[in-house]
Each structure stands twice: as C-alpha cells, then as structure tokens.
Design a protein around this motif. Structure first.
Motif, short mmCIF file in Angstrom:
data_model
loop_
_atom_site.label_atom_id
_atom_site.label_comp_id
_atom_site.label_asym_id
_atom_site.label_seq_id
_atom_site.Cartn_x
_atom_site.Cartn_y
_atom_site.Cartn_z
N CYS A 154 -8.32 2.27 0.71
CA CYS A 154 -7.90 1.86 2.05
C CYS A 154 -9.09 1.32 2.83
CB CYS A 154 -7.28 3.04 2.79
SG CYS A 154 -5.64 3.43 2.20
N THR B 52 0.84 -1.20 0.00
CA THR B 52 0.00 0.00 0.00
C THR B 52 0.87 1.25 0.00
OG1 THR B 52 -1.75 -1.16 1.19
CG2 THR B 52 -1.80 1.24 1.25
N ARG B 53 1.90 1.27 0.82
CA ARG B 53 2.80 2.43 0.88
C ARG B 53 3.47 2.65 -0.47
NH1 ARG B 53 4.91 1.37 5.40
NH2 ARG B 53 6.42 -0.13 4.63
N ALA C 205 -4.84 -1.70 2.14
CA ALA C 205 -5.74 -1.27 1.07
C ALA C 205 -6.09 -2.43 0.17
CB ALA C 205 -5.09 -0.15 0.27
N ARG D 176 -3.69 1.60 7.13
CA ARG D 176 -2.42 1.18 6.54
C ARG D 176 -2.57 0.13 5.44
NH1 ARG D 176 0.10 5.33 8.27
NH2 ARG D 176 0.57 5.43 10.47
N LEU E 211 -7.23 2.37 -5.66
CA LEU E 211 -6.59 1.96 -4.42
C LEU E 211 -7.46 2.48 -3.28
CD1 LEU E 211 -4.06 0.57 -3.23
CD2 LEU E 211 -3.04 2.83 -3.07
N LEU F 225 -7.65 7.18 -5.86
CA LEU F 225 -7.19 6.82 -4.53
C LEU F 225 -8.19 7.30 -3.48
CD1 LEU F 225 -3.49 8.03 -4.87
CD2 LEU F 225 -4.37 5.75 -5.31
N TYR G 110 -6.39 -3.27 -3.99
CA TYR G 110 -6.08 -2.86 -5.36
C TYR G 110 -7.19 -3.39 -6.26
CZ TYR G 110 -3.76 -2.93 -9.91
OH TYR G 110 -3.45 -2.77 -11.23
N ARG H 185 0.95 4.10 -2.89
CA ARG H 185 0.61 5.47 -2.51
C ARG H 185 1.67 6.44 -3.00
NH1 ARG H 185 -0.94 5.35 3.91
NH2 ARG H 185 -3.13 4.80 3.64
N GLY H 186 2.89 5.96 -3.12
CA GLY H 186 4.01 6.84 -3.39
C GLY H 186 4.66 6.61 -4.73
N GLY I 12 3.12 4.39 -7.64
CA GLY I 12 1.73 4.66 -7.98
C GLY I 12 1.57 5.41 -9.29
N LEU J 157 -7.69 7.35 0.25
CA LEU J 157 -6.68 7.10 1.27
C LEU J 157 -7.03 7.84 2.55
CD1 LEU J 157 -3.52 7.70 -0.93
CD2 LEU J 157 -4.63 5.53 -0.42
#
Length: 180
Positions: free
Chosen positions: A154, A91-92, A114, A112, A152, A105, A116, A95-96, A99, A107
């Motif tokens: 969460c 997920t991190r 999610a 923490r 994505l 998204l 897909y 997110r970053g 992505g 979020l």
C-alpha cells in the motif's frame, strides 16, 4: 542511493479521532474515582492509542538501485517481474477473496491504493530484518522469494512507486549489461 522513499504515516485525522475516542472512554471509566486514579486512567488510555498509531506509522517503502524494501522485508530488483499500480477496487480484491495467502502484504487500513509486484525469479532470496529494541543485535531472516508469488504494498503514490521500481530495474539492467 535512494530512488523512492515513503513513510506510511497515519493521517492526522486518525490521531485526532483516536484522541477524542480515548478521552470519551476515559471520562466514562473515571466516574467516581479520585483524581490521581482518574489522571492515571487518562494517561494510560491515551498512551495506548498513541503507541498503536505510532507503530502503524513505522513502516517505510524504499526503492534503491538494487532492492525494494517494504517494511521489514527486502526484495532484489532482479527478482521483480510485472509491476502495476492498483486502484481501490483492485486493492480491496487482492486484500480479500482473490488474494493469495502466500503473498507478502504491507497493508495499512488508511491507505486505499497499492502496487502489485510480481516475484518472477524463482530461487532468489528475500530478507526480512528484525531489530530488537534496546540492543545492538540485528537479526536477518532469509526465505525464498518463491514463497511469495507477489507483493502487495500500500502506498499514497502508486504511480510514482511503479515508476521508481521500473526505473531502478532499467538502470540495474543497463549497468549489468555494460559491466558483463
């Protein structure tokens, strides 16, 4: 009919931490003011934090027999491709740096994990509902799902959300096959 429903509420610990932080900040700010102004400062600062945390708690994730709703957006289950639960590291990453900027998204910093959701059917439409506060007006924005290669979302229960999406898709496919 609802297959899955989850409200993405802010945890109680965040409310407590926000309240304590604002009370400490207000105590620093009110030094030297008369008590009516001090009370007003406390009310305003605590009210701002409460409004922010309440607005973070508003989105819901809803799976029905025909669509997936995540916050203000809707995606027909017929347009859904691969669905998988992600752990914290995956997920991190999505997110970053890994992505896609075109992805949809939903979020929240306190969630923490999610799910897909690949958008597989080109040309399908996604809808985003907007409601103006205090008015009965309801506007609906439509954009092609191909604008978003994936969603994505969460959640606190990624495995349950994946099972709900896959179950609703299977039900919709069997209902469509028997009706056609």
């Amino acid at each position: 009919m609802r297959v899955y429903h989850e409200r993405l509420r802010v945890p109680f610990s965040w409310w407590l931490l926000g309240l304590v932080t604002m009370l400490l900040l207000a105590t620093e700010v009110v030094a030297g003011y008369a008590w009516p102004i001090a009370v007003a400062i406390y009310v305003v600062l605590v009210g701002l934090v409460a409004a922010m945390l309440w607005s973070w708690s508003r989105p819901t994730v809803l799976v029905t027999e025909e669509e997936l709703r995540a916050g203000p957006a809707c995606l027909p289950l017929a347009a859904v491709g691969e669905v998988s639960a992600l752990d914290e590291a995956q997920t991190r990453s999505l997110r970053g740096p890994r992505g896609d900027p075109a992805a949809f998204l939903l979020l929240r910093p306190y969630l923490r994990q999610a799910v897909y959701i690949e958008v597989a059917t080109p040309g399908r439409q996604t809808r985003a509902h907007r409601r103006l506060r205090g008015f009965r007006l309801r506007a609906e924005m439509t954009r092609p799902a191909t604008d978003s290669p994936y969603w994505l979302v969460c959640t606190r229960h990624p495995a349950r959300l994946v099972a709900a999406i896959n179950g609703a898709r299977a039900t919709a496919q069997t209902d469509g096959a028997t009706m056609g």
